[in-house]
Design a protein around this motif. Structure first.
Motif, mmCIF file in Angstrom:
data_model
loop_
_atom_site.group_PDB
_atom_site.id
_atom_site.type_symbol
_atom_site.label_atom_id
_atom_site.label_comp_id
_atom_site.label_asym_id
_atom_site.label_seq_id
_atom_site.Cartn_x
_atom_site.Cartn_y
_atom_site.Cartn_z
ATOM 1 N N GLN A 156 0.829 -1.199 0.000
ATOM 2 C CA GLN A 156 0.000 0.000 0.000
ATOM 3 C C GLN A 156 0.865 1.251 0.000
ATOM 4 O OE1 GLN A 156 -3.010 -0.024 3.058
ATOM 5 N NE2 GLN A 156 -3.719 -2.082 2.542
ATOM 6 N N SER A 157 1.969 1.205 0.738
ATOM 7 C CA SER A 157 2.876 2.343 0.797
ATOM 8 C C SER A 157 3.486 2.618 -0.576
ATOM 9 C CB SER A 157 3.985 2.083 1.827
ATOM 10 O OG SER A 157 4.818 3.209 1.953
ATOM 11 N N LEU A 158 3.882 1.561 -1.284
ATOM 12 C CA LEU A 158 4.440 1.740 -2.628
ATOM 13 C C LEU A 158 3.397 2.324 -3.573
ATOM 14 C CD1 LEU A 158 6.828 1.238 -4.601
ATOM 15 C CD2 LEU A 158 5.755 -0.960 -5.137
ATOM 16 N N ALA A 159 2.167 1.809 -3.517
ATOM 17 C CA ALA A 159 1.108 2.318 -4.386
ATOM 18 C C ALA A 159 0.847 3.801 -4.120
ATOM 19 C CB ALA A 159 -0.167 1.503 -4.184
ATOM 20 N N LEU A 160 0.818 4.192 -2.844
ATOM 21 C CA LEU A 160 0.611 5.596 -2.485
ATOM 22 C C LEU A 160 1.773 6.459 -2.974
ATOM 23 C CD1 LEU A 160 -0.742 7.939 -1.036
ATOM 24 C CD2 LEU A 160 0.220 7.099 1.118
ATOM 25 N N THR A 161 2.988 5.967 -2.790
ATOM 26 C CA THR A 161 4.159 6.710 -3.242
ATOM 27 C C THR A 161 4.122 6.893 -4.756
ATOM 28 O OG1 THR A 161 5.458 5.853 -1.400
ATOM 29 C CG2 THR A 161 6.684 6.782 -3.246
ATOM 30 N N GLY A 162 3.629 5.880 -5.472
ATOM 31 C CA GLY A 162 3.468 6.009 -6.917
ATOM 32 C C GLY A 162 2.533 7.145 -7.281
ATOM 33 N N GLN A 163 1.461 7.323 -6.511
ATOM 34 C CA GLN A 163 0.543 8.436 -6.752
ATOM 35 C C GLN A 163 1.228 9.778 -6.511
ATOM 36 O OE1 GLN A 163 -3.321 8.092 -4.799
ATOM 37 N NE2 GLN A 163 -3.039 5.881 -4.634
ATOM 38 N N VAL A 164 2.001 9.845 -5.420
ATOM 39 C CA VAL A 164 2.660 11.102 -5.047
ATOM 40 C C VAL A 164 3.705 11.507 -6.083
ATOM 41 C CG1 VAL A 164 4.098 12.254 -3.321
ATOM 42 C CG2 VAL A 164 2.280 10.707 -2.587
ATOM 43 N N LEU A 165 4.461 10.543 -6.573
ATOM 44 C CA LEU A 165 5.588 10.834 -7.462
ATOM 45 C C LEU A 165 5.214 10.807 -8.938
ATOM 46 C CD1 LEU A 165 8.441 8.832 -5.674
ATOM 47 C CD2 LEU A 165 7.710 11.200 -5.320
ATOM 48 N N GLY A 166 3.940 10.626 -9.245
ATOM 49 C CA GLY A 166 3.533 10.535 -10.638
ATOM 50 C C GLY A 166 4.021 9.259 -11.291
ATOM 51 N N LYS A 167 4.119 8.179 -10.504
ATOM 52 C CA LYS A 167 4.646 6.899 -10.984
ATOM 53 C C LYS A 167 3.656 5.767 -10.693
ATOM 54 C CE LYS A 167 8.846 8.512 -12.047
ATOM 55 N NZ LYS A 167 9.488 8.360 -13.381
ATOM 56 N N ARG A 168 2.375 6.051 -10.849
ATOM 57 C CA ARG A 168 1.344 5.057 -10.540
ATOM 58 C C ARG A 168 1.519 3.787 -11.380
ATOM 59 N NH1 ARG A 168 -4.163 5.971 -8.809
ATOM 60 N NH2 ARG A 168 -3.787 8.192 -9.163
ATOM 61 N N ASN A 169 1.753 3.950 -12.673
ATOM 62 C CA ASN A 169 1.888 2.778 -13.553
ATOM 63 C C ASN A 169 3.094 1.925 -13.167
ATOM 64 O OD1 ASN A 169 -0.345 3.606 -14.988
ATOM 65 N ND2 ASN A 169 0.837 4.581 -16.622
ATOM 66 N N GLU A 170 4.194 2.602 -12.809
ATOM 67 C CA GLU A 170 5.404 1.875 -12.413
ATOM 68 C C GLU A 170 5.164 1.059 -11.142
ATOM 69 O OE1 GLU A 170 5.204 4.915 -13.449
ATOM 70 O OE2 GLU A 170 6.932 5.495 -14.687
ATOM 71 N N ALA A 171 4.413 1.657 -10.195
ATOM 72 C CA ALA A 171 4.111 0.946 -8.947
ATOM 73 C C ALA A 171 3.233 -0.272 -9.220
ATOM 74 C CB ALA A 171 3.423 1.882 -7.963
ATOM 75 N N GLU A 172 2.231 -0.103 -10.066
ATOM 76 C CA GLU A 172 1.335 -1.213 -10.384
ATOM 77 C C GLU A 172 2.089 -2.340 -11.082
ATOM 78 O OE1 GLU A 172 -1.817 0.525 -12.634
ATOM 79 O OE2 GLU A 172 -2.830 1.376 -10.871
ATOM 80 N N LYS A 173 2.991 -1.990 -12.000
ATOM 81 C CA LYS A 173 3.772 -3.014 -12.701
ATOM 82 C C LYS A 173 4.675 -3.764 -11.734
ATOM 83 C CE LYS A 173 6.914 -3.859 -16.561
ATOM 84 N NZ LYS A 173 7.728 -4.800 -15.767
ATOM 85 N N PHE A 174 5.310 -3.031 -10.825
ATOM 86 C CA PHE A 174 6.184 -3.695 -9.856
ATOM 87 C C PHE A 174 5.396 -4.697 -9.028
ATOM 88 C CE2 PHE A 174 8.174 -4.442 -5.838
ATOM 89 C CZ PHE A 174 9.520 -4.569 -6.157
ATOM 90 N N LEU A 175 4.233 -4.294 -8.543
ATOM 91 C CA LEU A 175 3.439 -5.178 -7.694
ATOM 92 C C LEU A 175 2.958 -6.403 -8.471
ATOM 93 C CD1 LEU A 175 1.448 -2.482 -5.690
ATOM 94 C CD2 LEU A 175 3.248 -3.989 -4.820
ATOM 95 N N ALA A 176 2.629 -6.219 -9.747
ATOM 96 C CA ALA A 176 2.223 -7.366 -10.570
ATOM 97 C C ALA A 176 3.401 -8.322 -10.754
ATOM 98 C CB ALA A 176 1.710 -6.884 -11.925
ATOM 99 N N ASP A 177 4.586 -7.772 -11.001
ATOM 100 C CA ASP A 177 5.787 -8.603 -11.151
ATOM 101 C C ASP A 177 6.116 -9.335 -9.849
ATOM 102 O OD1 ASP A 177 5.991 -7.758 -13.755
ATOM 103 O OD2 ASP A 177 7.593 -6.309 -13.378
ATOM 104 N N TYR A 178 5.915 -8.641 -8.727
ATOM 105 C CA TYR A 178 6.167 -9.269 -7.422
ATOM 106 C C TYR A 178 5.231 -10.452 -7.214
ATOM 107 C CZ TYR A 178 5.971 -10.028 -2.370
ATOM 108 O OH TYR A 178 5.952 -10.607 -1.124
ATOM 109 N N ARG A 179 3.962 -10.265 -7.504
ATOM 110 C CA ARG A 179 2.995 -11.360 -7.336
ATOM 111 C C ARG A 179 3.371 -12.560 -8.209
ATOM 112 N NH1 ARG A 179 -0.649 -6.875 -7.009
ATOM 113 N NH2 ARG A 179 -1.032 -6.975 -9.249
ATOM 114 N N ALA A 180 3.820 -12.273 -9.434
ATOM 115 C CA ALA A 180 4.234 -13.358 -10.328
ATOM 116 C C ALA A 180 5.449 -14.096 -9.775
ATOM 117 C CB ALA A 180 4.533 -12.792 -11.720
ATOM 118 N N GLU A 181 6.383 -13.338 -9.180
ATOM 119 C CA GLU A 181 7.584 -13.965 -8.621
ATOM 120 C C GLU A 181 7.246 -14.793 -7.387
ATOM 121 O OE1 GLU A 181 12.203 -12.655 -7.668
ATOM 122 O OE2 GLU A 181 10.822 -11.302 -8.721
#
Length: 330
Positions: free
Chosen positions: A166-191
């Motif tokens: 949740q912290s990463l997703a929020l930070t993505g919103q703050v930094l204008g990096k929402r898509n990057e945060a979502e991709k990272f979390l999807a990659d993490y789930r796959a791993e």
């Protein structure tokens, strides 16, 4: 614990507070742009492109720059999140047991000025970084928060549940990096899914995580970063590690060292130098440690405590998966 400062030092502390207040006042015109007020050109380093509002981890609404350029991070998790999203902060607070960034982030964080410690930020140093947004982790000191908010928009990124995702997703919103945060979390789930498959029956093993220091042994209970990663993998935990702790870790006496036992044991220190240097060798020599089932079965692995047993974050989580794969997948 250090003893209280003698009375003659109090004027010095008042002087430092006065200096910080003076810096805030002196920088007010330049910092006004960071606070969302109309002051075009007041801070050449401020992020262009307007602002947008986000809801922070406490439910507060904060107006932040759309594309911040000068980000200060006040927790290990904030540093981890920012670097994960491709943003190098202009200031950081030292990690738990560290003089700078946590060991696993040290190379990527090279050159970033230290503006505080785990105990809190140095306001004077924060001012000098000229931030356009401050990621304040789980800061609770209202006076500190008031000072930070006078410097730049300040976002509390970590809630009571200390959920790194949740912290990463929020930070993505703050930094204008929402898509990057979502991709990272999807990659993490796959791993996680791939590692769970490769672990096979071992995925349901009982896994213990402990930290050793000059003060002794401590175990990681529920409600902290590493326990969430282990839960993602379907591991069970021994004894008190199934319960939510009162603090970040729970001390265990030498007489109760058996409480860190499990099918697998991951144990480390926060630092390889200083007072922690060589401590694990001393622990390994203790009869009670040698009698642990995990030790006898050669299932005890030394880990980086600054990554496993501190605040953690996105990069820490992926690195932990790698450590587990190396130790448990044959």
């Amino acid at each position: 614990m250090l003893s209280p400062a003698p009375r003659p030092a109090r004027p010095a502390r008042r002087a430092r507070r006065a200096l910080a207040a003076g810096l805030l006042a002196a920088c007010a015109p330049a910092l006004a742009a960071c606070g969302g007020t109309d002051a075009p050109g007041a801070n050449d380093a401020a992020a262009p492109g307007g602002t947008h509002r986000i809801t922070d981890a406490t439910g507060a609404r904060v107006e932040v720059p759309t594309a911040p350029r000068r980000v200060v991070v006040l927790s290990e998790m904030d540093l981890d999140s920012a670097l994960t999203l491709g943003v190098k902060p202009v200031g950081l607070t030292a990690g738990r047991g560290q003089h700078g960034a946590p060991g696993y982030l040290a190379e990527r964080a090279r050159g970033i000025p230290v503006v505080g410690a785990v105990t809190g930020p140095d306001i004077e140093k924060v001012v000098r970084t000229r931030p356009d947004v401050i990621l304040a982790g789980q800061t609770t000191d209202s006076q500190v928060l008031d000072q930070l908010r006078k410097i730049a928009p300040t976002v509390l990124t970590l809630g009571k549940d200390k959920d790194w995702k949740q912290s990463l997703a929020l930070t993505g919103q703050v930094l204008g990096k929402r898509n990057e945060a979502e991709k990272f979390l999807a990659d993490y789930r796959a791993e996680v899914s791939a590692l769970t498959k490769d672990l096979g029956p071992t995925a349901g093993a009982e896994v213990s995580v402990a930290r050793y220091s000059a003060k002794g042994t401590a175990v990681m209970q529920q409600g902290v970063f590493i326990s969430d990663v282990l839960k993602d993998l379907g591991f069970t935990r021994p004894g008190v590690q199934n319960q939510k702790g009162e603090g970040h870790s729970t001390p265990i006496s030498d007489e109760n060292l058996h409480e860190i036992d499990g099918d697998w044991l991951f144990i480390g220190t926060l630092a390889t130098g200083g007072p922690d240097a060589g401590l694990l060798d001393k622990l390994a020599a203790k009869p009670a440690y040698r009698q642990l089932k995990a030790v006898r079965d050669h299932h005890a692995t030394t880990i980086d405590g600054s990554k496993w047993t501190s605040q953690g974050g996105a990069q820490a989580a992926v690195s932990v998966l790698g450590d587990i794969r190396k130790a448990m997948v044959k």
